[in-house]
Design an enzyme around this catalytic site. Structure first.
Site, mmCIF file in Angstrom:
data_model
loop_
_atom_site.group_PDB
_atom_site.id
_atom_site.type_symbol
_atom_site.label_atom_id
_atom_site.label_comp_id
_atom_site.label_asym_id
_atom_site.label_seq_id
_atom_site.Cartn_x
_atom_site.Cartn_y
_atom_site.Cartn_z
ATOM 1 N N LYS A 1 0.721 -25.322 -59.747
ATOM 2 C CA LYS A 1 1.740 -26.269 -60.059
ATOM 3 C C LYS A 1 1.498 -27.666 -60.650
ATOM 4 O O LYS A 1 2.209 -28.043 -61.574
ATOM 5 C CB LYS A 1 2.375 -26.855 -58.562
ATOM 6 C CG LYS A 1 1.472 -27.809 -57.684
ATOM 7 C CD LYS A 1 2.250 -28.283 -56.550
ATOM 8 C CE LYS A 1 1.364 -29.322 -55.878
ATOM 9 N NZ LYS A 1 0.835 -30.407 -56.412
ATOM 10 N N THR A 2 0.068 -27.948 -60.646
ATOM 11 C CA THR A 2 -0.297 -29.115 -61.476
ATOM 12 C C THR A 2 -0.464 -28.645 -62.820
ATOM 13 O O THR A 2 -0.079 -29.572 -63.764
ATOM 14 C CB THR A 2 -1.827 -29.370 -60.895
ATOM 15 O OG1 THR A 2 -1.823 -29.829 -59.606
ATOM 16 C CG2 THR A 2 -2.164 -30.695 -61.923
ATOM 17 N N ASP B 1 6.140 -34.522 -58.125
ATOM 18 C CA ASP B 1 5.181 -33.725 -57.748
ATOM 19 C C ASP B 1 5.278 -33.931 -55.976
ATOM 20 O O ASP B 1 5.726 -34.786 -55.487
ATOM 21 C CB ASP B 1 3.863 -34.130 -57.900
ATOM 22 C CG ASP B 1 2.678 -33.178 -57.671
ATOM 23 O OD1 ASP B 1 3.055 -32.151 -57.354
ATOM 24 O OD2 ASP B 1 1.617 -33.714 -57.488
ATOM 25 N N GLU B 2 5.011 -32.763 -55.375
ATOM 26 C CA GLU B 2 4.851 -32.852 -53.914
ATOM 27 C C GLU B 2 6.179 -33.146 -53.470
ATOM 28 O O GLU B 2 6.347 -34.084 -52.422
ATOM 29 C CB GLU B 2 3.507 -33.699 -53.455
ATOM 30 C CG GLU B 2 2.278 -33.496 -53.950
ATOM 31 C CD GLU B 2 1.773 -31.939 -53.235
ATOM 32 O OE1 GLU B 2 2.626 -31.419 -52.552
ATOM 33 O OE2 GLU B 2 0.594 -31.743 -53.510
ATOM 34 N N GLN C 1 4.626 -26.655 -47.190
ATOM 35 C CA GLN C 1 3.556 -27.321 -46.975
ATOM 36 C C GLN C 1 4.195 -28.794 -46.541
ATOM 37 O O GLN C 1 3.357 -29.661 -47.003
ATOM 38 C CB GLN C 1 2.758 -27.385 -48.249
ATOM 39 C CG GLN C 1 2.143 -25.940 -48.575
ATOM 40 C CD GLN C 1 1.441 -26.016 -49.795
ATOM 41 O OE1 GLN C 1 0.248 -26.510 -49.961
ATOM 42 N NE2 GLN C 1 1.679 -25.635 -50.768
ATOM 43 N N ARG D 1 -5.963 -23.287 -47.808
ATOM 44 C CA ARG D 1 -7.213 -24.227 -48.463
ATOM 45 C C ARG D 1 -8.052 -23.288 -48.944
ATOM 46 O O ARG D 1 -9.072 -23.415 -49.597
ATOM 47 C CB ARG D 1 -7.856 -25.109 -47.564
ATOM 48 C CG ARG D 1 -6.883 -26.389 -47.187
ATOM 49 C CD ARG D 1 -5.981 -26.889 -48.201
ATOM 50 N NE ARG D 1 -4.838 -26.231 -48.332
ATOM 51 C CZ ARG D 1 -3.916 -26.252 -49.655
ATOM 52 N NH1 ARG D 1 -4.076 -26.952 -50.327
ATOM 53 N NH2 ARG D 1 -2.854 -25.607 -49.424
#
Length: 703
Positions: free
Chosen positions: A35-36, A220-221, A252, A588
């Site tokens: 996504k980044t 973002d997020e 998330q 993770r």
């Protein structure tokens, strides 16, 4: 050629997300789906192909670290300086707006920013003044924060009450707290969002101005937004184009306790009816076995945006689950496996992370790592800027900039010691209240009195002179000002070498930075900004692991009451949050994921029998090795997973139920432990606090 650069090395879904530039867009970015990269390439696409200026794209994320990484990537991509861009956290973006526009709300642009520590200090002061139990300050601070993030003013909150409950007292504290902030010309973190929303709602022309400045919004997020942040985004994107791109993953969303509302992402299509939805499901981080296990667990949650993650990395190692006898055995098992993998040359120590639900789990793990001689770092929630000496020096800076900052004055008036004690400060407080002045102005007034004793006048005069000298000096950079403060205040004359080194590091970090810019940076800093994945094993809570990745991840404490946490057992929404938290921890891991649990664990000074976590029952047996009694090195067949039993519920009282005490009134049960004559119950009585009682002597009536 430019088009190839922007869209190269991307999969088709990523390209679709980047090229959609008209109207609202929700990008459901699964864990590890790049996504980044999508955000940075989309920013570049809007600049290069759609000819938007970098300063016209309002881009928000949740940490300074993420914002700085984003700026760096975009800067390298566009080969241009991003210093004038609007890329930052919600708080830093709102700070920039309010510094320019806050006069419309009756504040001065040189306002101070109060962090959580400052907020708690002010609330403690108010509780003491109102003769309310001072130990409640953390709970009160949290409640006020939730109210602000829900855009509920103190007046509105008070109007809902009956005038007798604890909420009535909370409302009075909240009202006085806001009055004190205004008197200090200060904002806390929640104010920065709430006041920006208020600014736009009450001043349509100012909102229209920012519609013109920002034709595109990039978030973002998005799953971590609370109500006030979402409202801000709706206002900024309320122009005719609705050009907003929100990137996030509802699976998330793990910050409900901070006010984050997962319904923001779930209701995006309802709030933006013409929105396009794009799913990013190719994972670039984990093996397929890790994705299958984590996907199976999260799929049990209701009301989610379904995603099926896949990878080209192959199946990889099966996920390990090991049940041991005690937390000491669990810790030794983890430490031995880390040592074995390290000695084989497979991984460096910095490649390992040990995650747990609550901090108290870390003690046994630290002991085991030390015993094995394994270097480790505990990733805590304490920022460099929260160290005592750093807070003190910055408080001098804040008071020099803003003489109305009462919280900073209270902190430093006797640091270093000047013989100005609590009785003197009490007199200053009374004078300030009587004349509706700031504490600094009240000191000046007291010094003009003929009745003041000469020694006291000298002490107060010395303090005032220090602040005025710092205020009147012309400093080229924040570093120069910090050095000036350290010298003029006398602060560094009698402190330990380590604290002196920290102050020197602070001054060094401020080289070439303006005073106002540095003051804002220090106020908006967080602990995660300084996190470095180095040559040591990382220990952290599952919440702290968000946004990170490691080749090898251990998740300890897969037991009912630990993960999921006991407070979530009887709450459907909280249980879904716990499942998301476990999912975040599992995703993770890049290569190896190991889950552990124990049969007995010491919790809150008592050894308790533990049942395996209910989440284990959701794991596909063909993706996992199940191990029991590790000391025997016996591996259970894959077809025989550990049976997961339902948690034992306390029969006498239910957590969350209401009880009545003859002296303390009505309270809420927060915890139960033990059985029979040994049963203990913890009850929160509003206005009294938490009480831990022996059930047989408590004389409680169940309501």
């Amino acid at each position: 050629m430019a088009r190839d650069l922007v869209l190269e090395e991307l999969n088709q879904q990523q390209r679709n997300a980047i090229m959609h530039s008209q109207g609202p867009l929700l990008v459901l970015a699964g864990a590890g789906s790049g996504k980044t990269r999508v955000i940075t390439h989309k920013f570049a696409y809007l600049v290069k192909k759609k000819k938007l200026k970098p300063s016209c794209i309002f881009t928000v994320t949740f940490t300074n670290k993420a914002a700085n990484e984003m700026k760096g990537r975009i800067s390298r991509f566009l080969e241009s300086d991003m210093r004038n861009s609007w890329i930052g956290t919600f708080h830093s973006q709102c700070n920039k707006i309010l510094r320019k526009e806050i006069k419309a709300l009756g504040y001065s642009p040189d306002f101070s920013i109060y962090d959580e520590d400052d907020q708690c200090n002010l609330i403690r002061h108010i509780l003491k003044e109102l003769k309310i139990y001072e130990a409640l300050y953390k709970g009160v601070s949290g409640r006020i924060s939730i109210l602000k993030s829900s855009l509920i003013s103190p007046e509105e909150f008070l109007s809902r009450g009956d005038g007798f409950s604890f909420d009535e007292k909370l409302g009075r504290v909240y009202l006085k707290y806001q009055d004190e902030l205004k008197r200090c010309n200060a904002l806390d973190f929640d104010d920065m969002i709430m006041l920006t929303v208020k600014l736009f709602e009450e001043n349509p022309k100012i909102l229209q101005k920012y519609h013109h400045i920002f034709p595109y919004i990039l978030v973002d997020e998005f799953q971590d937004t609370n109500h006030s942040q979402y409202k801000l985004l709706q206002l900024l994107s309320s122009s005719s184009h609705h050009n907003i791109c929100a990137v996030g993953d509802d699976d998330q969303s793990i910050y409900k306790f901070r006010g984050a509302d997962v319904s923001n992402i779930l209701n995006f299509e309802k709030d933006f009816p013409d929105a396009k939805i794009i799913k990013l499901e190719q994972n670039y981080r984990s093996t397929q076995n890790i994705l299958d296990v984590s996907g199976a667990v999260i799929s049990k949650n209701l009301h989610r945006k379904g995603k099926t993650l896949w990878t080209e990395k192959g199946c990889g190692e099966k996920v390990f689950y090991c049940q041991l006898n005690s937390e000491e055995e669990e810790a030794k098992y983890i430490a031995r496996n880390i040592k074995d993998l390290y000695l084989k040359g497979s991984y460096e120590y910095g490649n390992f992370a040990i995650l747990y639900r609550v901090n108290l789990q870390g003690r046994a793990i630290e002991d085991a790592l030390r015993e094995e001689g394994i270097p480790y770092q505990v990733v805590s929630g304490i920022s460099f800027y929260q160290r005592r000496e750093i807070k003190d020096i910055i408080s001098y800076m804040r008071l020099a900039i803003n003489h109305d900052d009462n919280v900073s004055l209270r902190r430093i008036i006797n640091r270093p010691s000047r013989g100005i004690g609590t009785s003197t400060l009490s007199k200053i407080e009374q004078e300030a209240k009587k004349n509706l002045l700031s504490l600094f102005a009240a000191i000046r007034l007291i010094m003009q009195s003929a009745n003041i004793a000469a020694p006291l006048k000298e002490k107060l005069g010395g303090f005032v002179k220090i602040i005025e000298d710092i205020s009147s000096a012309s400093y080229k950079t924040a570093s120069d000002m910090l050095k000036g403060i350290a010298e003029k205040s006398g602060y560094i004359e009698n402190i330990e070498e380590e604290r002196l080194q920290n102050i020197m590091e602070l001054a060094s970090s401020a080289e070439g930075v303006s005073v106002k810019e540095f003051a804002d940076r220090a106020a908006l800093a967080s602990a995660s900004d300084n996190l470095q994945q180095g040559k040591a094993v990382s220990l952290m809570t599952l919440h702290g692991a968000k946004g990170l990745e490691f080749p090898v991840v251990f998740i300890a404490g897969l037991e009912e009451g630990v993960l999921p946490y006991f407070k979530a057992i009887d709450d459907v929404l909280e249980m879904q949050e716990e499942r998301r938290l476990f999912y975040v921890g599992m995703t993770r891991a890049k290569d190896i994921l190991c889950l552990t649990g124990v049969k007995k664990r010491r919790l809150y000074s008592k050894i308790q029998e533990q049942e395996p976590s209910r989440f284990l029952a959701d794991i596909p047996k063909d993706c996992c090795h199940w191990i029991e009694k590790v000391q025997q090195r016996a591996e259970l067949p894959a077809s025989e997973p550990v049976k997961v039993s339902k948690p034992k519920l306390q029969a006498l009282y239910t957590i969350g139920s209401r009880v009545k005490h003859p002296s303390w009134g009505i309270g809420v049960v927060r915890d139960c432990s033990g059985n029979g004559n040994d049963a203990k119950i913890t009850v929160n009585f509003p206005g009294i606090g938490l009480k831990r009682l022996a059930a047989k002597y408590a004389n409680l009536d169940r309501l």
